[in-house]
Design a protein around this motif. Structure first.
Motif, PDB file in Angstrom:
ATOM      1  N   LEU A 132       0.834  -1.207   0.000  1.00  0.00           N
ATOM      2  CA  LEU A 132       0.000   0.000   0.000  1.00  0.00           C
ATOM      3  C   LEU A 132       0.867   1.255   0.000  1.00  0.00           C
ATOM      4  CD1 LEU A 132      -2.768   1.292   0.065  1.00  0.00           C
ATOM      5  CD2 LEU A 132      -2.771   1.078   2.563  1.00  0.00           C
ATOM      6  N   ALA A 133       1.972   1.239   0.740  1.00  0.00           N
ATOM      7  CA  ALA A 133       2.891   2.382   0.739  1.00  0.00           C
ATOM      8  C   ALA A 133       3.417   2.645  -0.666  1.00  0.00           C
ATOM      9  CB  ALA A 133       4.045   2.137   1.703  1.00  0.00           C
ATOM     10  N   LEU A 134       3.802   1.585  -1.366  1.00  0.00           N
ATOM     11  CA  LEU A 134       4.342   1.747  -2.713  1.00  0.00           C
ATOM     12  C   LEU A 134       3.279   2.250  -3.685  1.00  0.00           C
ATOM     13  CD1 LEU A 134       6.641   0.170  -1.382  1.00  0.00           C
ATOM     14  CD2 LEU A 134       6.837  -1.166  -3.490  1.00  0.00           C
ATOM     15  N   GLU A 135       2.053   1.804  -3.504  1.00  0.00           N
ATOM     16  CA  GLU A 135       0.977   2.267  -4.389  1.00  0.00           C
ATOM     17  C   GLU A 135       0.688   3.749  -4.153  1.00  0.00           C
ATOM     18  OE1 GLU A 135      -1.850   1.651  -7.438  1.00  0.00           O
ATOM     19  OE2 GLU A 135      -0.116   0.506  -6.742  1.00  0.00           O
ATOM     20  N   ILE A 136       0.674   4.176  -2.910  1.00  0.00           N
ATOM     21  CA  ILE A 136       0.452   5.597  -2.609  1.00  0.00           C
ATOM     22  C   ILE A 136       1.598   6.438  -3.168  1.00  0.00           C
ATOM     23  CG2 ILE A 136       0.251   7.306  -0.760  1.00  0.00           C
ATOM     24  CD1 ILE A 136      -1.112   5.120   0.915  1.00  0.00           C
ATOM     25  N   LEU A 234      -8.509  -2.169   8.957  1.00  0.00           N
ATOM     26  CA  LEU A 234      -7.647  -0.991   9.101  1.00  0.00           C
ATOM     27  C   LEU A 234      -6.234  -1.383   9.536  1.00  0.00           C
ATOM     28  CD1 LEU A 234     -10.162   1.481  10.769  1.00  0.00           C
ATOM     29  CD2 LEU A 234      -9.134   1.721   8.513  1.00  0.00           C
ATOM     30  N   VAL A 235      -6.116  -2.384  10.412  1.00  0.00           N
ATOM     31  CA  VAL A 235      -4.783  -2.849  10.813  1.00  0.00           C
ATOM     32  C   VAL A 235      -4.071  -3.466   9.620  1.00  0.00           C
ATOM     33  CG1 VAL A 235      -3.501  -4.444  12.286  1.00  0.00           C
ATOM     34  CG2 VAL A 235      -5.435  -3.183  13.224  1.00  0.00           C
ATOM     35  N   ALA A 236      -4.810  -4.197   8.770  1.00  0.00           N
ATOM     36  CA  ALA A 236      -4.205  -4.760   7.555  1.00  0.00           C
ATOM     37  C   ALA A 236      -3.699  -3.653   6.642  1.00  0.00           C
ATOM     38  CB  ALA A 236      -5.226  -5.628   6.817  1.00  0.00           C
ATOM     39  N   ALA A 237      -4.473  -2.565   6.524  1.00  0.00           N
ATOM     40  CA  ALA A 237      -4.027  -1.428   5.713  1.00  0.00           C
ATOM     41  C   ALA A 237      -2.766  -0.807   6.309  1.00  0.00           C
ATOM     42  CB  ALA A 237      -5.145  -0.392   5.605  1.00  0.00           C
ATOM     43  N   ALA A 238      -2.724  -0.680   7.649  1.00  0.00           N
ATOM     44  CA  ALA A 238      -1.527  -0.124   8.301  1.00  0.00           C
ATOM     45  C   ALA A 238      -0.320  -1.026   8.073  1.00  0.00           C
ATOM     46  CB  ALA A 238      -1.786   0.046   9.800  1.00  0.00           C
ATOM     47  N   ALA A 239      -0.512  -2.348   8.177  1.00  0.00           N
ATOM     48  CA  ALA A 239       0.594  -3.284   7.953  1.00  0.00           C
ATOM     49  C   ALA A 239       1.022  -3.301   6.489  1.00  0.00           C
ATOM     50  CB  ALA A 239       0.190  -4.683   8.393  1.00  0.00           C
ATOM     51  N   ALA A 240       0.097  -2.985   5.575  1.00  0.00           N
ATOM     52  CA  ALA A 240       0.445  -2.908   4.154  1.00  0.00           C
ATOM     53  C   ALA A 240       1.222  -1.633   3.845  1.00  0.00           C
ATOM     54  CB  ALA A 240      -0.810  -2.967   3.296  1.00  0.00           C
ATOM     55  N   LEU A 308      -5.865  -8.961  -0.409  1.00  0.00           N
ATOM     56  CA  LEU A 308      -6.604  -8.167  -1.396  1.00  0.00           C
ATOM     57  C   LEU A 308      -5.799  -6.925  -1.790  1.00  0.00           C
ATOM     58  CD1 LEU A 308      -9.205  -7.743  -3.027  1.00  0.00           C
ATOM     59  CD2 LEU A 308     -10.157  -6.546  -1.035  1.00  0.00           C
ATOM     60  N   ILE A 309      -5.207  -6.241  -0.803  1.00  0.00           N
ATOM     61  CA  ILE A 309      -4.383  -5.062  -1.097  1.00  0.00           C
ATOM     62  C   ILE A 309      -3.187  -5.462  -1.963  1.00  0.00           C
ATOM     63  CG2 ILE A 309      -2.865  -3.318  -0.070  1.00  0.00           C
ATOM     64  CD1 ILE A 309      -4.754  -3.335   2.377  1.00  0.00           C
ATOM     65  N   THR A 310      -2.557  -6.578  -1.617  1.00  0.00           N
ATOM     66  CA  THR A 310      -1.403  -7.049  -2.380  1.00  0.00           C
ATOM     67  C   THR A 310      -1.794  -7.376  -3.815  1.00  0.00           C
ATOM     68  OG1 THR A 310      -0.401  -7.954  -0.360  1.00  0.00           O
ATOM     69  CG2 THR A 310       0.417  -8.799  -2.461  1.00  0.00           C
ATOM     70  N   TRP A 311      -2.923  -8.049  -3.978  1.00  0.00           N
ATOM     71  CA  TRP A 311      -3.392  -8.397  -5.329  1.00  0.00           C
ATOM     72  C   TRP A 311      -3.716  -7.141  -6.132  1.00  0.00           C
ATOM     73  CZ3 TRP A 311      -8.308  -7.313  -7.298  1.00  0.00           C
ATOM     74  CH2 TRP A 311      -8.562  -7.838  -8.578  1.00  0.00           C
ATOM     75  N   ALA A 312      -4.357  -6.161  -5.484  1.00  0.00           N
ATOM     76  CA  ALA A 312      -4.768  -4.944  -6.192  1.00  0.00           C
ATOM     77  C   ALA A 312      -3.561  -4.145  -6.675  1.00  0.00           C
ATOM     78  CB  ALA A 312      -5.649  -4.082  -5.289  1.00  0.00           C
ATOM     79  N   THR A 313      -2.478  -4.168  -5.916  1.00  0.00           N
ATOM     80  CA  THR A 313      -1.289  -3.402  -6.322  1.00  0.00           C
ATOM     81  C   THR A 313      -0.451  -4.168  -7.340  1.00  0.00           C
ATOM     82  OG1 THR A 313       0.006  -4.307  -4.478  1.00  0.00           O
ATOM     83  CG2 THR A 313      -1.184  -2.233  -4.085  1.00  0.00           C
ATOM     84  N   GLY A 314      -0.615  -5.474  -7.397  1.00  0.00           N
ATOM     85  CA  GLY A 314       0.155  -6.285  -8.333  1.00  0.00           C
ATOM     86  C   GLY A 314       1.617  -6.427  -7.962  1.00  0.00           C
TER      87      GLY A 314
END
Length: 490
Positions: A132-136, A234-240, A308-314
């Motif tokens: 998620l950090a890399l996608e942002i 939300l914790v999953a998003a923070a860990a991503a 899901l976050i990992t899949w969405a960012t590829g």
């Protein structure tokens, strides 16, 4: 501080300052000395102001949110302070946008100016940050366009999002636990470390901590099971964003579990340390049984959300082998510093071949102590409380790691005042703040070639802190976790 940041230490070789006549002089050797003095003096002034506005019952406290925002505004367009990480974020975002996998290649693979201000130490290393950090970071680079310096400055959008989350969540959590909201904001967000490294340094750790604070707040509202699901997402998003946030999953789970069992909620201690005569593991098995089903649900939701976050960012899970990258630089790590000192001592007496063994032993000993402390806290999480558990375990992971950068302290510090700090903990937190601010000042002075100035600032700061100790025997305004019925109207 913003003016003093315009120095070759923090600016890339090609930068907009060169086109501003009244700023261009700061790039000269003489101007660099003046800029360093301005930056360090401004930081001391910021720290002094923070100590002076400490909330007290015998005087009016300035509006804390407005003060934090006013202190932050001058830094928003300044070069990234006290670190070059924002330049790495920009390079990694550019790589991701141009189909170069940051988990396989370092910023050195980037052509042109996106690589020019990345710390040479990290040029050839893959990034360890979550998907998620890399996608942002990619979104910010797309937003700014092909402007490396502006992209680095724009990384503050990510950091400021986290700071805003803290400004929103911490006072609400403070009301829930019965701590003064302005005192919690003073400790955790007005803290000079937050202004220096979250706002000034634009570190993505700010977003991680902000998401964790919101997750904890969510777990104090609504139905416990519904809160558990949303909090786990939300914790999953923070860990991503950054992986240490994963320890907060047990904290949010404990909050929701305690709300399912009011007798447990009323017994929260909010401190890692047991009260006198209280056995560490007296309630371990009954608490484990209460936590079992909520923990399974939280773990499943967390895993599904992260996947899901990992899949969405590829981007996949390439960050797993890259987790060893941060350990290449020790920073403030007590474990690494002790290992270095022992290695030097062994080399001095002719036993240099034993140095790697000693350093390796200390490394694994630190990991074992960290795991042991987190495990003990996990067994007592319903006694400690979810918020206090999250704050303490994040601090333990940060301080006992192989690498400790100044902003790592901010993983747990913003949440610590919500744990009802004892006076001795307050004093320790105050001097920890001094130590990390002083390190940042000395490190900046040294890297600018102004060692004497950096050392003088450390000494001045010591006397400022020494004259403002935590009052003996004073506790924050009554710490009391409220029972669920207190929140029926919410």
């Amino acid at each position: 501080m913003a003016l003093g940041a315009h120095t070759p230490l923090f600016l890339p070789r090609i930068n907009p300052v060169e086109d501003v006549p009244w700023l261009r002089w700061l790039l000269s050797p003489e101007g660099t000395v003046l800029a360093t003095v301005l930056l360090l003096a401004g930081t001391i002034a910021l720290t002094t102001a923070w100590l002076r506005i400490r909330p007290r019952s015998d005087r009016e406290t300035p509006p804390m949110r407005a003060t934090i925002l006013l202190w932050s505004v001058p830094l928003l367009l300044a070069p990234p302070l006290y670190s070059h990480d924002a330049y790495s974020y920009a390079a990694v975002g550019w790589m991701h946008e141009n189909n170069l996998n940051p988990y396989e290649l370092g910023p050195g693979a980037v052509s042109g100016y996106f690589r020019q201000q990345v710390d040479p130490f990290w040029l050839l290393t893959p990034t360890p940050y979550g998907p998620l950090a890399l996608e942002i970071q990619r979104w910010i680079v797309v937003l700014v366009g092909d402007h490396p310096y502006l992209a680095a400055v724009a990384m503050r959008l990510m950091a400021m999002a986290g700071v805003v989350m803290l400004l929103w969540a911490i006072p609400r959590l403070a009301r829930w636990v019965g701590v003064r909201g302005d005192l919690a904001l003073w400790w955790g967000v007005a803290n000079p470390l937050t202004i220096m490294h979250f706002v000034g340094g634009a570190h993505n750790d700010a977003l991680m901590v902000g998401l964790l604070a919101v997750a904890l707040w969510v777990c104090t509202r609504g139905g416990p099971w519904q809160s558990l699901v949303i909090g786990s997402v939300l914790v999953a998003a923070a860990a991503a964003v950054k992986q240490p946030a994963a320890v907060g999953l047990l904290g949010t789970t404990a909050l929701c579990t305690a709300r399912l069992h009011p007798e447990v909620l009323s017994a929260h201690r909010a401190s890692l340390l047991p009260t006198s005569g209280e056995p560490w593991l007296s309630q371990a098995w009954p608490d484990i049984k209460k936590l079992l089903l909520p923990s399974i649900v939280a773990a499943l939701v967390f895993a599904a959300s992260f996947a899901l976050i990992t899949w969405a960012t590829g981007l996949g899970y390439g960050w797993l082998p890259a987790l060893s990258v941060p350990g290449m630089a020790a920073g403030l790590s007590p474990i690494s510093l002790l290992g270095g000192l022992l290695a030097s001592a062994l080399a001095g007496i002719g036993l240099g071949e034993a140095a790697p063994v000693v350093k390796g032993t200390l490394k694994y000993a630190g990991m074992a102590v960290t795991a042991g402390l987190v495990l003990l806290a996990s067994l007592r999480v319903l006694r400690i409380g979810g918020i206090a558990f999250t704050a303490w375990t994040l601090l333990i992971v940060a301080l006992l790691g192989q690498t400790v950068h100044p902003w790592y302290i901010l993983w747990g510090l913003p949440l610590l005042p919500l744990a009802g700090m004892r006076p001795e903990v307050e004093r320790a937190a105050l001097w920890l703040t001094y130590a990390v601010v002083a390190y940042s000042l000395f490190d900046t002075g040294t890297r600018s070639g102004q060692v004497v100035i950096g050392l003088a600032c450390v000494v001045v700061l010591f006397f400022i802190f020494r004259d403002r100790p935590v009052p003996e025997g004073r506790r924050p305004s009554g710490h009391r976790l409220r029972l669920p019925e207190d929140h029926a109207d919410h």
